[in-house]
Design a protein around this motif. Structure first.
Motif, PDB file in Angstrom:
ATOM      1  N   ALA A 170       8.082  -1.684  11.374  1.00  9.20           N
ATOM      2  CA  ALA A 170       6.995  -1.908  10.414  1.00  9.20           C
ATOM      3  C   ALA A 170       5.908  -2.716  11.102  1.00  9.20           C
ATOM      4  O   ALA A 170       6.208  -3.673  11.831  1.00  9.20           O
ATOM      5  N   VAL A 171       4.662  -2.330  10.881  1.00 19.55           N
ATOM      6  CA  VAL A 171       3.508  -3.014  11.447  1.00 19.55           C
ATOM      7  C   VAL A 171       2.508  -3.274  10.333  1.00 19.55           C
ATOM      8  O   VAL A 171       2.222  -2.372   9.531  1.00 19.55           O
ATOM      9  N   VAL A 172       1.994  -4.483  10.258  1.00 13.07           N
ATOM     10  CA  VAL A 172       0.874  -4.778   9.371  1.00 13.07           C
ATOM     11  C   VAL A 172      -0.206  -5.481  10.188  1.00 13.07           C
ATOM     12  O   VAL A 172       0.098  -6.346  11.017  1.00 13.07           O
ATOM     13  N   ILE A 173      -1.435  -5.064   9.983  1.00 17.06           N
ATOM     14  CA  ILE A 173      -2.576  -5.689  10.654  1.00 17.06           C
ATOM     15  C   ILE A 173      -3.546  -6.150   9.584  1.00 17.06           C
ATOM     16  O   ILE A 173      -3.986  -5.358   8.743  1.00 17.06           O
ATOM     17  N   GLU A 174      -3.857  -7.436   9.610  1.00 13.85           N
ATOM     18  CA  GLU A 174      -4.793  -8.011   8.649  1.00 13.85           C
ATOM     19  C   GLU A 174      -6.220  -7.894   9.182  1.00 13.85           C
ATOM     20  O   GLU A 174      -6.458  -8.150  10.358  1.00 13.85           O
ATOM     21  N   ASP A 175      -7.133  -7.555   8.309  1.00 12.49           N
ATOM     22  CA  ASP A 175      -8.560  -7.586   8.657  1.00 12.49           C
ATOM     23  C   ASP A 175      -8.813  -6.923  10.003  1.00 12.49           C
ATOM     24  O   ASP A 175      -9.529  -7.463  10.854  1.00 12.49           O
ATOM     25  N   GLY A 176      -8.225  -5.736  10.169  1.00 11.46           N
ATOM     26  CA  GLY A 176      -8.287  -5.094  11.478  1.00 11.46           C
ATOM     27  C   GLY A 176      -9.529  -4.291  11.745  1.00 11.46           C
ATOM     28  O   GLY A 176      -9.707  -3.765  12.840  1.00 11.46           O
ATOM     29  N   GLY A 177     -10.415  -4.175  10.774  1.00 14.32           N
ATOM     30  CA  GLY A 177     -11.620  -3.385  10.991  1.00 14.32           C
ATOM     31  C   GLY A 177     -12.524  -3.482   9.786  1.00 14.32           C
ATOM     32  O   GLY A 177     -12.372  -4.370   8.954  1.00 14.32           O
ATOM     33  N   LEU A 199       9.259  -7.372   7.180  1.00 15.49           N
ATOM     34  CA  LEU A 199      10.692  -7.116   7.349  1.00 15.49           C
ATOM     35  C   LEU A 199      11.179  -6.150   6.275  1.00 15.49           C
ATOM     36  O   LEU A 199      11.935  -5.210   6.564  1.00 15.49           O
ATOM     37  N   GLN A 200      10.764  -6.367   5.030  1.00 13.83           N
ATOM     38  CA  GLN A 200      11.190  -5.490   3.944  1.00 13.83           C
ATOM     39  C   GLN A 200      10.706  -4.057   4.164  1.00 13.83           C
ATOM     40  O   GLN A 200      11.447  -3.091   3.931  1.00 13.83           O
ATOM     41  N   VAL A 201       9.477  -3.898   4.621  1.00 16.20           N
ATOM     42  CA  VAL A 201       8.943  -2.553   4.846  1.00 16.20           C
ATOM     43  C   VAL A 201       9.705  -1.867   5.980  1.00 16.20           C
ATOM     44  O   VAL A 201       9.962  -0.656   5.928  1.00 16.20           O
ATOM     45  N   ALA A 202      10.103  -2.627   6.995  1.00 17.86           N
ATOM     46  CA  ALA A 202      10.948  -2.059   8.053  1.00 17.86           C
ATOM     47  C   ALA A 202      12.303  -1.649   7.494  1.00 17.86           C
ATOM     48  O   ALA A 202      12.884  -0.633   7.915  1.00 17.86           O
ATOM     49  N   MET A 203      12.822  -2.403   6.528  1.00 18.25           N
ATOM     50  CA  MET A 203      14.110  -2.084   5.916  1.00 18.25           C
ATOM     51  C   MET A 203      14.061  -0.761   5.160  1.00 18.25           C
ATOM     52  O   MET A 203      15.066  -0.059   5.071  1.00 18.25           O
ATOM     53  N   TRP A 261      -1.154  -0.651   7.470  1.00 18.21           N
ATOM     54  CA  TRP A 261       0.303  -0.592   7.568  1.00 18.21           C
ATOM     55  C   TRP A 261       0.754   0.678   8.282  1.00 18.21           C
ATOM     56  O   TRP A 261       0.115   1.720   8.200  1.00 18.21           O
ATOM     57  N   PHE A 262       1.898   0.564   8.928  1.00 17.09           N
ATOM     58  CA  PHE A 262       2.628   1.753   9.366  1.00 17.09           C
ATOM     59  C   PHE A 262       4.098   1.391   9.462  1.00 17.09           C
ATOM     60  O   PHE A 262       4.459   0.329   9.981  1.00 17.09           O
ATOM     61  N   THR A 263       4.946   2.266   8.922  1.00 17.11           N
ATOM     62  CA  THR A 263       6.390   2.090   9.055  1.00 17.11           C
ATOM     63  C   THR A 263       6.987   3.412   9.495  1.00 17.11           C
ATOM     64  O   THR A 263       6.511   4.487   9.106  1.00 17.11           O
ATOM     65  N   GLY A 315       0.812  -1.202   0.000  1.00 17.15           N
ATOM     66  CA  GLY A 315       0.000   0.000   0.000  1.00 17.15           C
ATOM     67  C   GLY A 315       0.848   1.256   0.000  1.00 17.15           C
ATOM     68  O   GLY A 315       1.939   1.313  -0.586  1.00 17.15           O
ATOM     69  N   SER A 316       0.368   2.272   0.680  1.00 13.29           N
ATOM     70  CA  SER A 316       0.997   3.592   0.598  1.00 13.29           C
ATOM     71  C   SER A 316       2.356   3.690   1.283  1.00 13.29           C
ATOM     72  O   SER A 316       3.046   4.706   1.130  1.00 13.29           O
ATOM     73  N   THR A 317       2.779   2.667   2.038  1.00 15.62           N
ATOM     74  CA  THR A 317       4.153   2.700   2.551  1.00 15.62           C
ATOM     75  C   THR A 317       5.145   2.718   1.393  1.00 15.62           C
ATOM     76  O   THR A 317       6.264   3.217   1.530  1.00 15.62           O
TER      77      THR A 317
END
Length: 483
Positions: free
Chosen positions: A451-458, A343-347, A436-438, A217-219
């Motif tokens: 980096a954080v990803v949450i599936e089906d969070g809302g 991991l890649q998004v954190a990188m 997502w948030f990084t 996404g937008s990350t």
């Protein structure tokens, strides 16, 4: 001897030669490969008779240890904080082999590594029972606990890195499991636990931090911004087209913004403001102007397409090839077929935080023999330069704006400058997006990238990265800064 007997003797001799060659191959040439197979239960039986070395986290706490037991195997592998570290330690099972660090560092833990040759030779001469070496992880138990608590029961993953070294400070995947259930010597109980894990539709055995690929996404707009800045044709203040809807060539479809409005007066928005408010149309248009090749090259410089062993196996993040213009616009905002691990998004954030230099992630800090003598200490390794120092500084300013007054305000930490980027990734019509948030902090002297990803969070309308994932990242960053 008549001809039929000679033929029969020749056939028998050939069979004996074939049997001899086959046996020789198995016993000498293929022996090591056969011993190393995770499914080789005889090898596991032999190893269980040894005192397998512990796995430790930073500070010395044991997260996997051999416990003496009164049965044929002599030692039972136990995990004192089982589910908290399950996807890092993995499991060590008589019936189901190994995973995680238990597999990646099996030769050290079992005492069979070439690095422990002199220790094994000493044991042979003195008659001591062979013992495994120990593996100390880079995982910080305080940060790991904070990441687990922040993610809670939600499905997803959290990764925290030291930007300067690549050390993994926390790695959490949820749902998790208890490796003790698989390590038990009760074969029936282990089988029941295994079947239950396989039947679970949420797939708790998968390490989502390294083994799952998501649309970022937008990350990904950090990478698109980097490609623009690195081209030399753009600055943070360059005006982009940011209409309410972007007409996509070659198709009747359009690309819209989340709010359904234009991103600035007259449909114009600066690059820094476009990132701050996460303007889809501006970045879709920018992506088509830059071209697919520029985006692909920039993503590779951030680590996409690279095979990693940290030493855990990592799924390879990818940027699609042979894109037409509409697909390029979608890819520029981290959609279409762009795929990345947490991991890649954190990188991505870590490279920006580290002045543009991408470090190789690593989860093992030190290897010791059974006498606690250091056998190996990992040194930080550079994977390459993702962007120039000047571009990294500009990206930092832009990502700070996201947290200061944009879509990532829920990641603000009092008294600390935070740089970040939200992401809301679509992955199916009618399905809640991935949130997502990084980020990294402190922005002026980085200690951690997350980096954080949450599936089906809302619901479809509420699963935004800034709303769900940013507060999780905040707690992880605070745990590092306050430790």
């Amino acid at each position: 001897m008549n001809r039929p007997l000679r033929r029969l003797a020749g056939v028998v001799a050939l069979l004996f030669l074939t049997l001899f060659a086959s046996t020789t191959h198995v016993q000498f040439f293929a022996a090591e490969d056969l011993r190393a197979k995770p499914t080789n239960s005889r090898q596991l039986y032999a190893e269980l008779g040894r005192d397998r070395g512990p796995i430790l986290v930073a500070g010395g706490g044991q997260v996997a240890v051999g416990t003496p037991v009164d049965d044929a195997y002599k030692f039972l592998r136990t995990y004192p904080s089982g589910p908290l570290y399950a996807h890092v330690t993995g499991y060590y099972s008589i019936r189901y082999g190994t995973s995680g660090v238990e597999r990646a560092q099996n030769d050290v833990l079992s005492g069979t590594a070439d690095r422990l040759f002199y220790r094994r030779l000493s044991d042979l001469v003195t008659g001591r029972q062979p013992r495994g070496g120990s593996v100390e992880l880079t995982i910080d138990p305080v940060v790991q606990q904070a990441a687990s608590e922040a993610l809670g029961e939600r499905k997803g993953a959290v990764v925290a890195l030291d930007p300067a070294t690549g050390d993994v400070l926390a790695m959490v995947s949820n749902p998790t499991y208890d490796p003790n259930a698989l390590a038990t010597h009760d074969a029936a109980a282990a089988q029941e636990a295994w079947q239950g894990l396989l039947a679970d539709e949420d797939d708790p055995l998968t390490n989502r931090a390294t083994g799952a690929l998501y649309p970022p996404g937008s990350t990904f707009k950090i990478i698109t911004s980097a490609a623009a800045l690195e081209s030399g044709d753009y600055t943070a203040d360059t005006l982009l087209d940011g209409p309410a809807e972007l007409d996509l060539p070659l198709t009747s479809s359009t690309l819209g913004n989340d709010e359904g409005t234009e991103c600035g007066p007259g449909g114009k928005v600066s690059l820094i403001d476009a990132l701050e408010i996460s303007c889809n149309t501006a970045f879709g248009s920018l992506g088509m102007t830059l071209g697919a090749d520029a985006l692909a090259e920039q993503s590779e410089r951030f680590g996409f397409g690279q095979e990693l062993q940290i030493p855990l196996s990592v799924a390879t993040s990818s940027f699609p090839t042979d894109l037409n213009a509409p697909q390029t616009a979608q890819s520029a905002i981290g959609q279409f077929d762009v795929r990345a691990t947490p991991l890649q998004v954190a990188m991505i954030s870590a490279a920006v935080a580290n002045g543009g230099v991408l470090m190789e992630p690593n989860v093992v800090r030190t290897v010791r023999d059974a006498d606690l003598d250091v056998v190996e200490t990992r040194s930080p390794q550079e994977l390459g330069r993702a962007v120039s120092e000047e571009t990294a500084a500009t990206l930092t300013t832009m990502m700070r704006a996201v947290v200061d007054s944009g879509t990532g305000t829920r990641a603000q930490i009092e008294g600390v400058q935070v740089a970040g980027k939200t992401g809301t990734a679509q992955h199916g019509e009618g399905l809640p997006p991935y949130a997502w948030f990084t980020s990294f902090a402190p922005a002026d002297d980085p200690e951690v990238a997350v980096a954080v990803v949450i599936e089906d969070g809302g619901t479809v309308d509420s699963a935004y990265g800034g709303r769900l994932a940013a507060p999780v990242a905040k707690q992880v960053m605070e745990a590092v800064i306050n430790r």
